[in-house]
Design a protein around this motif. Structure first.
Motif, PDB file in Angstrom:
ATOM      1  N   SER A 384       0.849  -1.194   0.000  1.00  0.00           N
ATOM      2  CA  SER A 384       0.000   0.000   0.000  1.00  0.00           C
ATOM      3  C   SER A 384       0.882   1.239   0.000  1.00  0.00           C
ATOM      4  N   CYS A 385       0.247   2.398   0.031  1.00  0.00           N
ATOM      5  CA  CYS A 385       0.994   3.660   0.108  1.00  0.00           C
ATOM      6  C   CYS A 385       1.841   3.721   1.376  1.00  0.00           C
ATOM      7  N   VAL A 386       1.336   3.146   2.442  1.00  0.00           N
ATOM      8  CA  VAL A 386       2.088   3.139   3.716  1.00  0.00           C
ATOM      9  C   VAL A 386       3.398   2.373   3.536  1.00  0.00           C
ATOM     10  N   THR A 387       3.336   1.232   2.857  1.00  0.00           N
ATOM     11  CA  THR A 387       4.538   0.439   2.591  1.00  0.00           C
ATOM     12  C   THR A 387       5.555   1.252   1.809  1.00  0.00           C
ATOM     13  N   MET A 417      -2.725   2.899  -5.556  1.00  0.00           N
ATOM     14  CA  MET A 417      -3.264   4.264  -5.583  1.00  0.00           C
ATOM     15  C   MET A 417      -2.416   5.154  -4.676  1.00  0.00           C
ATOM     16  N   LEU A 418      -1.786   6.152  -5.252  1.00  0.00           N
ATOM     17  CA  LEU A 418      -0.904   7.038  -4.494  1.00  0.00           C
ATOM     18  C   LEU A 418      -1.693   8.191  -3.890  1.00  0.00           C
ATOM     19  N   ASP A 419      -1.264   8.640  -2.711  1.00  0.00           N
ATOM     20  CA  ASP A 419      -1.932   9.764  -2.054  1.00  0.00           C
ATOM     21  C   ASP A 419      -0.921  10.864  -1.756  1.00  0.00           C
ATOM     22  N   ILE A 420      -1.401  11.955  -1.179  1.00  0.00           N
ATOM     23  CA  ILE A 420      -0.564  13.116  -0.910  1.00  0.00           C
ATOM     24  C   ILE A 420       0.551  12.795   0.087  1.00  0.00           C
ATOM     25  N   VAL A 421       0.287  11.865   1.011  1.00  0.00           N
ATOM     26  CA  VAL A 421       1.307  11.509   2.011  1.00  0.00           C
ATOM     27  C   VAL A 421       2.525  10.894   1.326  1.00  0.00           C
ATOM     28  N   PHE A 422       2.281  10.024   0.337  1.00  0.00           N
ATOM     29  CA  PHE A 422       3.405   9.401  -0.371  1.00  0.00           C
ATOM     30  C   PHE A 422       4.223  10.456  -1.108  1.00  0.00           C
ATOM     31  N   PHE A 423       3.546  11.344  -1.824  1.00  0.00           N
ATOM     32  CA  PHE A 423       4.267  12.363  -2.587  1.00  0.00           C
ATOM     33  C   PHE A 423       5.072  13.277  -1.663  1.00  0.00           C
ATOM     34  N   ASN A 424       4.531  13.587  -0.495  1.00  0.00           N
ATOM     35  CA  ASN A 424       5.274  14.422   0.462  1.00  0.00           C
ATOM     36  C   ASN A 424       6.507  13.691   0.988  1.00  0.00           C
ATOM     37  N   CYS A 425       6.382  12.377   1.191  1.00  0.00           N
ATOM     38  CA  CYS A 425       7.551  11.571   1.594  1.00  0.00           C
ATOM     39  C   CYS A 425       8.609  11.584   0.495  1.00  0.00           C
ATOM     40  N   LEU A 426       8.150  11.496  -0.749  1.00  0.00           N
ATOM     41  CA  LEU A 426       9.060  11.488  -1.895  1.00  0.00           C
ATOM     42  C   LEU A 426       9.782  12.835  -2.017  1.00  0.00           C
ATOM     43  N   VAL A 427       9.044  13.923  -1.849  1.00  0.00           N
ATOM     44  CA  VAL A 427       9.634  15.271  -1.884  1.00  0.00           C
ATOM     45  C   VAL A 427      10.677  15.415  -0.775  1.00  0.00           C
ATOM     46  N   ASP A 428      10.342  14.943   0.424  1.00  0.00           N
ATOM     47  CA  ASP A 428      11.261  15.046   1.566  1.00  0.00           C
ATOM     48  C   ASP A 428      12.529  14.240   1.319  1.00  0.00           C
ATOM     49  N   ALA A 429      12.370  13.032   0.769  1.00  0.00           N
ATOM     50  CA  ALA A 429      13.536  12.173   0.521  1.00  0.00           C
ATOM     51  C   ALA A 429      14.471  12.809  -0.502  1.00  0.00           C
ATOM     52  N   TYR A 430      13.931  13.297  -1.611  1.00  0.00           N
ATOM     53  CA  TYR A 430      14.775  13.937  -2.624  1.00  0.00           C
ATOM     54  C   TYR A 430      15.389  15.230  -2.092  1.00  0.00           C
ATOM     55  N   VAL A 442       8.606  15.668  -8.919  1.00  0.00           N
ATOM     56  CA  VAL A 442       7.508  15.084  -8.145  1.00  0.00           C
ATOM     57  C   VAL A 442       6.222  15.877  -8.372  1.00  0.00           C
ATOM     58  N   LEU A 443       6.339  17.212  -8.502  1.00  0.00           N
ATOM     59  CA  LEU A 443       5.158  18.051  -8.753  1.00  0.00           C
ATOM     60  C   LEU A 443       4.498  17.674 -10.078  1.00  0.00           C
ATOM     61  N   GLU A 444       5.328  17.398 -11.082  1.00  0.00           N
ATOM     62  CA  GLU A 444       4.788  16.977 -12.382  1.00  0.00           C
ATOM     63  C   GLU A 444       4.111  15.609 -12.268  1.00  0.00           C
ATOM     64  N   MET A 445       4.722  14.725 -11.481  1.00  0.00           N
ATOM     65  CA  MET A 445       4.133  13.405 -11.267  1.00  0.00           C
ATOM     66  C   MET A 445       2.784  13.524 -10.559  1.00  0.00           C
ATOM     67  N   MET A 446       2.720  14.432  -9.586  1.00  0.00           N
ATOM     68  CA  MET A 446       1.465  14.648  -8.858  1.00  0.00           C
ATOM     69  C   MET A 446       0.367  15.135  -9.803  1.00  0.00           C
ATOM     70  N   GLU A 447       0.757  16.024 -10.728  1.00  0.00           N
ATOM     71  CA  GLU A 447      -0.221  16.553 -11.683  1.00  0.00           C
ATOM     72  C   GLU A 447      -0.753  15.440 -12.583  1.00  0.00           C
ATOM     73  N   ARG A 448       0.145  14.542 -13.010  1.00  0.00           N
ATOM     74  CA  ARG A 448      -0.274  13.417 -13.858  1.00  0.00           C
ATOM     75  C   ARG A 448      -1.210  12.485 -13.118  1.00  0.00           C
ATOM     76  N   LYS A 449      -0.957  12.319 -11.810  1.00  0.00           N
ATOM     77  CA  LYS A 449      -1.769  11.403 -11.003  1.00  0.00           C
ATOM     78  C   LYS A 449      -3.029  12.073 -10.448  1.00  0.00           C
ATOM     79  N   GLY A 450      -3.211  13.360 -10.752  1.00  0.00           N
ATOM     80  CA  GLY A 450      -4.404  14.068 -10.280  1.00  0.00           C
ATOM     81  C   GLY A 450      -4.390  14.373  -8.805  1.00  0.00           C
TER      82      GLY A 450
END
Length: 497
Positions: A384-387, A417-430, A442-450
């Motif tokens: 899941s997204c948590v994983t 299904m990705l959520d905002i928490v995953f993207f924020n983790c990804l932003v923090d890691a990079y 990551v912002l572009e990826m978020m836009e593609r994923k809605g």
């Protein structure tokens, strides 16, 4: 680097397959030369055999046709739901759309209610009401109203409630409670409390402990503890005593809010009541409250007391213990719980894997973390997204940018299904790794994923840019964050605030 020993959970034994037995060979008896009589008789017998053979072939042909028809019927049963869906989507189906089998429509309705597909469920219900055999049923209405409440559709729930009355269904306290739940789940507490008063003044619709428990739970979800006290006083005035479910709701909410004194007093009141015996839900809520706040010794004492009272732990109990020990870095105790689960055959769930993977990641033991991730997938447990958040966080801390790329490749080949928490983790890691191009990507990826960035997304990026000396980029994002704040201020508030 801390290392944890991880006993792998037992895999299910393979099924024993028995080899198919070979067909028995038919042995023919030796025969001597036949006499003329025997020859004539044999010719007649051959003709009879030919007739029998033809009859047998005809019978087999009919059986084959019958099997094909039966197979087609079986397939039609499987595809019936899709056929019903096609009729529903067209709204005006064929001339026989009012003569569908009851089981077909009811199964389709039940499936959509269970999956909380409220729009499709209402279409099926509309089709149901068109059937020649349809008779109004209050039970179906109540299930639909409960579903709409869970989907935050209170107005549609109210419309169904009125339709239920118009069709002459018996409107009892269950129907009122379902509508009240729909209002309270959406934060419309004025309407929910108004409906509660109406129930008190309506014959045969008096609120019961379930009605109050539903309303109390909704109030606690928005931390409206003052309204909860009003409801508890109202219950006492009505002569309605809380049951185990009510107490569990209160204990869980007080524990999550770190209001330990009120949690303990509620538990003591529950014990004094006598008729409300604590159960495994009571134990899990109490253990989670103390464990999540780092009070490990208190958690362990409570666990011993609940066990001495005869309450047996379940998989959720062990997940809470694992999570608490992992976050407190009590790795030996965590390993002991894992061994106990393996010894007594408690099958790991996705929550178990997520908890343990996160613990290994926090400890920096990437090898064991990755082993568990592979094991999870081999047991056909979908991550899941948590994983994925746990993996990305661990790789970010360890400076493994290429490993984060591996997680993203896994995502591309999966349907997670990705959520905002995953993207924020990804932003923090990079951001931690100074990979600013990837972080911006990551912002572009978020836009593609809605998925729209939130305050945490922008703050994390601003912090990373400032640390990296990229002040112009930080200022640009601060402007975007202000725009986000203004948009949020325009959103309405619940009516009780």
């Amino acid at each position: 680097m801390t290392s944890l020993s991880s006993p792998s959970p037992p895999l299910p034994p393979a099924f024993n397959r028995r080899p198919a037995s070979a067909p028995e060979t038919v042995r023919s008896k030796p025969s001597s030369s036949p006499s003329p009589t025997e020859t004539t008789s044999a010719g007649r017998n051959r003709r009879i055999d030919v007739v029998k053979e033809k009859e047998r072939e005809e019978r087999e042909r009919r059986e084959e046709v019958a099997l094909k028809i039966a197979s087609k019927k079986a397939i039609s049963v499987i595809l019936r739901r899709e056929a019903t869906k096609a009729v529903i989507e067209k709204k005006r189906g064929p001339n026989n759309s009012k003569k569908l089998l009851p089981r077909t429509v009811l199964e389709a309705l039940h499936e959509r209610i269970t999956a909380l597909r409220w729009e499709s469920a209402l279409k099926v219900f509309e089709l149901l009401r068109e059937q020649l055999w349809y008779r109004p049923n209050s039970g179906i209405y109540i299930k639909l109203i409960v579903m709409l409440g869970k989907c935050k559709q209170p107005e549609k729930a109210h419309a169904l409630f009125l339709a239920m009355i118009d069709e002459g269904c018996v409107v009892n306290h269950e129907a009122y409670t379902a509508l009240l739940s729909a209002y309270s789940r959406s934060g419309l507490f004025d309407k929910a409390f108004s409906l509660l008063e109406k129930m008190k003044n309506t014959p045969d619709c008096q609120p019961d402990v379930h009605t109050y428990s539903v309303l109390i739970k909704s109030c606690l979800q928005v931390v409206a503890f003052d309204k909860v006290q009003v409801l508890l006083s109202d219950m006492a005035n009505q002569g309605i005593k809380p049951n185990t479910v009510t107490y569990n709701i209160l204990i869980d909410a007080y524990g999550k809010a770190k209001r330990f004194a009120e949690m303990e007093s509620t538990l003591l009141e529950m014990l004094r009541e006598g008729k409300c015996e604590p159960d495994v839900w009571t134990m899990n809520s109490t253990l989670r409250a103390f464990g999540s706040s780092g009070q490990i010794e208190t958690m362990e004492k409570c666990y011993e007391k609940f066990q001495s009272a005869g309450i047996e732990p379940n998989i959720k109990t062990f997940n809470i213990l694992l999570d608490s020990y992992g976050k407190a870095e009590k790795y030996e105790k965590m390993s002991a719980v894992m061994e106990y689960m393996q010894k007594y055959h408690f099958s790991w769930t996705i929550v178990t894997y997520n908890v343990v993977i996160d613990a290994f990641g926090r400890a920096g033991d990437l090898k064991q973390m990755e082993y568990l991730f592979r094991l999870m997938r081999s047991e056909r447990i979908k991550p899941s997204c948590v994983t994925l958040c746990s993996l990305v966080r661990a790789y970010g801390r360890a400076g493994k940018a290429e490993k984060i790329g591996g997680v993203l490749r896994f995502i591309e080949n999966s349907d997670v299904m990705l959520d905002i928490v995953f993207f924020n983790c990804l932003v923090d890691a990079y951001g931690r790794l100074g990979c600013f191009a990837e972080m911006k990507g990551v912002l572009e990826m978020m836009e593609r994923k809605g998925c729209k960035p939130d305050k945490i997304t922008y703050r994390t990026m601003i912090k990373a840019y400032k640390i990296g000396g990229m002040t112009s980029c930080a200022k640009e994002l601060q402007g975007l964050m202000r725009m986000t704040d203004e948009t949020r201020l325009e959103m309405g508030k619940p009516d009780f605030l």
